[in-house]
Write a protein that holds these residues in place. Structure first.
Motif, PDB file in Angstrom:
ATOM      1  N   CYS A   1       1.046  10.640   6.683  1.00 27.95           N
ATOM      2  CA  CYS A   1       0.263   9.417   6.836  1.00 27.95           C
ATOM      3  C   CYS A   1       0.304   8.925   8.281  1.00 27.95           C
ATOM      4  O   CYS A   1      -0.683   8.384   8.793  1.00 27.95           O
ATOM      5  CB  CYS A   1       0.746   8.326   5.880  1.00 27.95           C
ATOM      6  N   ASP A   2       1.428   9.140   8.980  1.00 27.46           N
ATOM      7  CA  ASP A   2       1.521   8.739  10.382  1.00 27.46           C
ATOM      8  C   ASP A   2       0.647   9.632  11.267  1.00 27.46           C
ATOM      9  O   ASP A   2      -0.006   9.162  12.203  1.00 27.46           O
ATOM     10  CB  ASP A   2       2.969   8.786  10.860  1.00 27.46           C
TER      11      ASP A   2
ATOM     12  N   GLN B   1      -7.259   5.650   3.142  1.00 24.84           N
ATOM     13  CA  GLN B   1      -7.978   4.680   3.968  1.00 24.84           C
ATOM     14  C   GLN B   1      -8.193   5.233   5.379  1.00 24.84           C
ATOM     15  O   GLN B   1      -9.294   5.122   5.944  1.00 24.84           O
ATOM     16  CB  GLN B   1      -7.201   3.368   4.031  1.00 24.84           C
TER      17      GLN B   1
ATOM     18  N   TYR C   1      -2.836   8.554  10.886  1.00 23.60           N
ATOM     19  CA  TYR C   1      -3.105   7.326  11.646  1.00 23.60           C
ATOM     20  C   TYR C   1      -3.389   7.652  13.111  1.00 23.60           C
ATOM     21  O   TYR C   1      -4.322   7.101  13.709  1.00 23.60           O
ATOM     22  CB  TYR C   1      -1.926   6.356  11.545  1.00 23.60           C
TER      23      TYR C   1
ATOM     24  N   GLU D   1      -2.444   5.818  -0.527  1.00 20.75           N
ATOM     25  CA  GLU D   1      -3.529   4.860  -0.284  1.00 20.75           C
ATOM     26  C   GLU D   1      -3.772   4.692   1.208  1.00 20.75           C
ATOM     27  O   GLU D   1      -4.921   4.580   1.661  1.00 20.75           O
ATOM     28  CB  GLU D   1      -3.198   3.509  -0.928  1.00 20.75           C
ATOM     29  N   TYR D   2      -2.678   4.653   1.970  1.00 21.29           N
ATOM     30  CA  TYR D   2      -2.779   4.537   3.426  1.00 21.29           C
ATOM     31  C   TYR D   2      -3.517   5.743   4.007  1.00 21.29           C
ATOM     32  O   TYR D   2      -4.410   5.596   4.853  1.00 21.29           O
ATOM     33  CB  TYR D   2      -1.370   4.440   4.001  1.00 21.29           C
TER      34      TYR D   2
ATOM     35  N   MET E   1       0.839  -1.194   0.000  1.00 28.20           N
ATOM     36  CA  MET E   1       0.000   0.000   0.000  1.00 28.20           C
ATOM     37  C   MET E   1       0.879   1.251   0.000  1.00 28.20           C
ATOM     38  O   MET E   1       1.802   1.374   0.812  1.00 28.20           O
ATOM     39  CB  MET E   1      -0.914   0.006   1.241  1.00 28.20           C
TER      40      MET E   1
ATOM     41  N   ASP F   1       1.801   5.363   0.453  1.00 26.84           N
ATOM     42  CA  ASP F   1       1.463   6.327   1.503  1.00 26.84           C
ATOM     43  C   ASP F   1       0.132   7.005   1.217  1.00 26.84           C
ATOM     44  O   ASP F   1      -0.665   7.232   2.132  1.00 26.84           O
ATOM     45  CB  ASP F   1       2.565   7.379   1.617  1.00 26.84           C
TER      46      ASP F   1
END
Length: 299
Positions: free
Chosen positions: A204-205, A9, A208, A5-6, A1, A3
């Motif tokens: 991305c982090d 999501q 999350y 796409e992550y 996946m 970054d």
């Protein structure tokens, strides 16, 4: 996946979780709460002698000192979600087991206990707060440390697992209920990493962390007594219209089915089920407290 796409999501999930918070914005009135804080436990003397807690915290206000401790501990306590809680739950035993020992990871519940007791030892009001999910089929929750800053006159969430905290658009650090309210209303709640080597944390982090905290901010659990050691006296802060007992019973059935499919010894399965059943029975006699009681000044 990738970054991207992550991130896509995580953003989709954030939309779902924040929508749940929006639809359950109000909390039950609950009961008055007598939350107590052990600022003078005799074990703190040993804690301060054995570890450089006071030197690390330094001078300044409550948040400033607690943030330095967060910064220091987050990089020296390895996270292990599978840690089995076999060490006594207090800062002295936990630090001896895990401090700067990468082979001995501990979970969020125990990281938060260490930070809370280090703060309490310095005279800073602190406690653990359980951040709990909405779904009965989600067995994952999160535990953070919350400190009370006497200058700002408010509670502030510090997360020794993600190594940071949240602020509003003016840079004011936020409490768990404030973060929840902002997520629900799609207002600014920015994650600030406390670690120097995470200043360039990837988008991305960050996404999350936002999504994970949003998922686990449906209801809260605090402890009646907050001091050295663990007395296991949970108090619940619940959204209006949410039946936690019904949800707990559904979770028990889910765990039972999940265990049937697991390749585990029969004794281990029975032990897990017994603990889950005990948890459901506990919910039937739980004490609900108001959001106002949770956010009240401890002074």
């Amino acid at each position: 996946m990738t970054d991207q796409e992550y991130m896509d999501q995580a953003k989709t999930l954030f939309d779902i979780y924040s929508g749940i918070l929006f639809n359950f914005s109000a909390f039950v009135p609950g009961e008055p709460a007598d939350l107590t804080y052990g600022l003078h436990c005799p074990e703190y003397k040993t804690l301060l002698e054995k570890y450089p807690v006071a030197q690390i915290a330094g001078e300044g206000g409550d948040f400033e000192r607690a943030r330095r401790l967060l910064h220091h501990l987050a990089s020296r306590l390895r996270h292990d979600s599978m840690y089995d809680n076999h060490i006594p739950c207090d800062a002295l035993h936990l630090l001896e087991f895990s401090y700067e020992q990468p082979d001995h990871g501990i979970n969020c519940r125990n990281k938060s206990k260490i930070l809370a007791e280090c703060c309490l030892a310095l005279g800073i009001y602190a406690r653990r707060v359980w951040l709990m999910p909405f779904s009965p089929y989600d067995s994952d929750c999160h535990v953070i440390t919350e400190i009370y800053d006497r200058q700002m006159k408010k509670w502030i969430m510090l997360d020794p697992t993600s190594g940071g905290y949240f602020v509003d658009e003016d840079g004011i650090p936020l409490s768990p209920p404030e973060i929840r309210e902002r997520f629900a209303g799609r207002k600014t709640a920015s994650f600030v990493p406390a670690l120097e080597d995470e200043k360039d944390m990837k988008d991305c982090d960050r996404q999350y962390v936002h999504t994970y905290i949003c998922k686990n901010s449906f209801y809260f659990t605090v402890e009646r007594w907050n001091g050295f050691g663990d007395r296991c006296e949970a108090l619940y802060v619940l959204p209006a219209g949410y039946d936690l007992v019904r949800s707990g019973e559904a979770n028990f059935r889910y765990r039972q089915k999940w265990l049937d499919e697991m390749d585990l010894p029969a004794e281990k399965k029975q032990s897990i089920l017994d603990a889950a059943r005990k948890g459901v029975e506990h919910l039937k006699t739980m004490q609900k407290i108001s959001l106002t009681a949770m956010t009240a000044s401890p002074i």
